[in-house]
Design a protein around this motif. Structure first.
Motif, short mmCIF file in Angstrom:
data_model
loop_
_atom_site.label_atom_id
_atom_site.label_comp_id
_atom_site.label_asym_id
_atom_site.label_seq_id
_atom_site.Cartn_x
_atom_site.Cartn_y
_atom_site.Cartn_z
N SER A 15 5.12 -69.61 -27.25
CA SER A 15 5.16 -69.17 -28.64
C SER A 15 5.29 -67.67 -28.63
O SER A 15 5.00 -67.02 -27.64
N ASP A 16 5.75 -67.12 -29.76
CA ASP A 16 6.09 -65.70 -29.78
C ASP A 16 5.79 -65.13 -31.15
O ASP A 16 6.42 -65.50 -32.14
N SER A 43 5.73 -62.79 -27.13
CA SER A 43 5.02 -63.64 -26.17
C SER A 43 5.90 -64.61 -25.39
O SER A 43 5.46 -65.17 -24.39
N LEU A 44 7.12 -64.84 -25.81
CA LEU A 44 8.10 -65.57 -25.00
C LEU A 44 8.98 -64.61 -24.21
O LEU A 44 9.46 -64.94 -23.13
N ARG A 45 9.18 -63.42 -24.75
CA ARG A 45 10.15 -62.49 -24.17
C ARG A 45 9.52 -61.56 -23.13
O ARG A 45 10.07 -61.36 -22.04
N ARG A 58 12.96 -66.38 -28.23
CA ARG A 58 12.32 -66.51 -29.54
C ARG A 58 13.40 -66.99 -30.51
O ARG A 58 14.32 -66.24 -30.85
N SER A 87 4.69 -66.17 -36.21
CA SER A 87 4.83 -66.71 -34.87
C SER A 87 5.77 -67.92 -34.87
O SER A 87 5.81 -68.69 -35.83
N GLY A 96 8.99 -71.79 -28.87
CA GLY A 96 10.31 -71.71 -28.28
C GLY A 96 10.31 -72.05 -26.80
O GLY A 96 9.28 -72.35 -26.20
N TYR A 130 8.23 -56.61 -30.91
CA TYR A 130 7.75 -57.03 -32.23
C TYR A 130 8.52 -56.41 -33.39
O TYR A 130 8.49 -56.95 -34.50
N SER A 189 10.66 -59.22 -33.99
CA SER A 189 9.96 -60.39 -34.52
C SER A 189 9.99 -60.43 -36.04
O SER A 189 10.25 -61.48 -36.64
#
Length: 466
Positions: free
Chosen positions: A175-176, A180-182, A194, A213, A216, A414, A417
């Motif tokens: 999850s991102d 957090s995925l990248r 993401r 969030s 992915g 972010y 994001s």
């Protein structure tokens, strides 16, 4: 007999199980051997249950022998991020508050994995409540980088990225919110995506209208990311903001996009919006040069994302306080200081503050829509730094300049994001010390398939990198 190894692609492994070259049980044993070899040092997979996995692999083999219809991931070993609920398995969030918690349901993402035929082996390690981009917690400890165990594996999907890079699993979910995925994909030398907001629906959620969030896919290559996205994506009646495209829209085969004529905007720091380690900047510049040499129309350009920092911090704090505020009040000594501070940052927020955050987010989305009217993709750093020492919670300086807090070094992720656009980290090089560095590619909202095709082209172009 087969030449299949734990380093084979997920597509190769799935095809081998499907055509009978290898059984799900045999494939599981290959991965359990690798887990036994690497996990004691790296600590990527937690709540490992080899016997339950063996029983499930036997069921998978029986289903195939009986001629039952099987899913696209049939027989593939899989460890679920410890923030995602897998019925009957520990679900700790990396928090002592939930150290003994066992999930009583599958969340939607896990439902889809189960339906696709994976063999669950355990969970992947996370920071407390997925807060921060370095994976450590008081329940399971720290996850180490598979390339250099003295370094961080990133986070919050750090266990997932580490398990992938070290061959413990062929695919991983994550999850991102702020990268957090990248970020862990960049740190561990794998691919993390993401997706666009709404592409991978989530259920249950405390607030279906909260869209900071997203879930992915992660994999060792772009084609495998597409395979996993084809399972995770698609609408669901329980998720009212889900995009309508079927998951099969993203399924392989994935033809790399033609690079000649591709309109690539590139920026190291989005107009001095953040500090970037010079070793990371060198990799981004080298990638841009390779694309230009291959015929892409590369220009130095970036969208104005000056509203992104306040937007992200406001909405993150509001989200953390709304979701975890009561838990903090009931367990005031059970949270790491940085997470507690972020929850408490949400306490004084007013309705006007939250409204400002969403209004700014709307403006950022419009900025990106206009920007991608002139460019196909944006190329920039995934993480502002290479993997940092595992003893540190976050990098305190970049190029000698002090970071004001534990979020400032993640702005390259972010800032993207809060635009809602899809973004993917692709391995692009290493530092002089040999540490992995990924580059981030961003496309317009909804253009996930196009982004995967561009990422596949970049991956192919860089395949012969030193």
């Amino acid at each position: 007999m087969t030449d299949l190894t734990v380093g084979s692609t997920a597509r190769e492994q799935a095809a081998a199980v499907r055509d009978g070259t290898i059984s799900a049980t045999e494939l599981l044993e290959l991965h359990l051997d690798r887990i036994e070899e690497r996990n004691p040092e790296l600590n990527a997979i937690v709540s490992l249950d080899a016997e339950r996995a063996r029983a499930w692999a036997a069921v998978a083999d029986q289903a195939q022998a009986s001629g039952e219809e099987t899913g696209p991931l049939h027989g593939l070993p899989f460890a679920v991020k410890d923030t995602h609920a897998l019925k009957g398995w520990p679900h700790t969030f990396g928090s002592p508050v939930y150290a003994d918690h066992v999930a009583d349901h599958d969340e939607l993402l896990v439902e889809r994995l189960r339906g696709a035929g994976v063999v669950f082996v355990g969970k992947t390690n996370v920071p407390e409540f997925a807060s921060g981009s370095h994976t450590f917690n008081p329940v399971f400890g720290v996850t180490r980088n598979p390339v250099d165990p003295t370094r961080s594996a990133g986070g919050s999907s750090g266990g997932a990225a580490c398990a992938l890079a070290s061959g413990m699993v062929p695919l991983a979910d994550g999850s991102d919110m702020g990268g957090s995925l990248r970020n862990p994909a960049s740190f561990c030398g794998v691919v993390g995506m993401r997706p666009s907001l709404g592409r991978v629906p989530e259920w249950p959620l405390y607030n279906q209208w909260e869209t900071t969030s997203v879930g992915g896919p992660m994999a060792r290559n772009v084609g495998d990311v597409a395979l996993l996205l084809s399972v995770l994506a698609g609408p669901d009646p329980r998720a009212p903001q889900a995009l309508g495209d079927a998951g099969t829209t993203f399924a392989p085969p994935l033809a790399p996009a033609p690079i000649a004529g591709l309109k690539v905007a590139t920026s190291i720091d989005l107009g001095a919006a953040f500090e970037v380690d010079h070793r990371v900047a060198d990799v981004v510049r080298a990638t841009a040069a390779r694309l230009s040499d291959a015929g892409a129309a590369v220009t130095e350009a970036h969208p104005d994302l000056s509203l992104a920092d306040d937007t992200f911090r406001t909405l993150r704090a509001w989200h953390f306080q709304a979701k975890l505020g009561r838990l903090l009040a009931d367990n005031p000594t059970s949270f790491k200081p940085s997470l507690e501070a972020n929850i408490r940052a949400g306490e004084p927020l007013t309705g006007a503050d939250v409204a400002r955050g969403y209004a700014q987010r709307t403006s950022l989305s419009e900025t990106m829509r206009l920007f991608f009217g002139h460019h196909d993709v944006l190329l920039l750093p995934t993480s502002q730094v290479p993997p940092f020492p595992v003893e540190h919670e976050f990098p305190e300086t970049i190029n000698g300049n002090e970071m004001p807090d534990y979020l400032a070094w993640m702005r390259s992720a972010y800032f993207i994001s809060v635009t809602g656009c899809p973004a993917i980290s692709v391995p692009a090089g290493t530092t002089p010390e040999g540490l992995p560095v990924g580059v981030q590619l961003v496309a317009r909202h909804g253009a996930d398939r196009q982004l995967l095709e561009v990422a596949a082209a970049v991956e192919e172009l860089l395949a012969d990198r030193a």
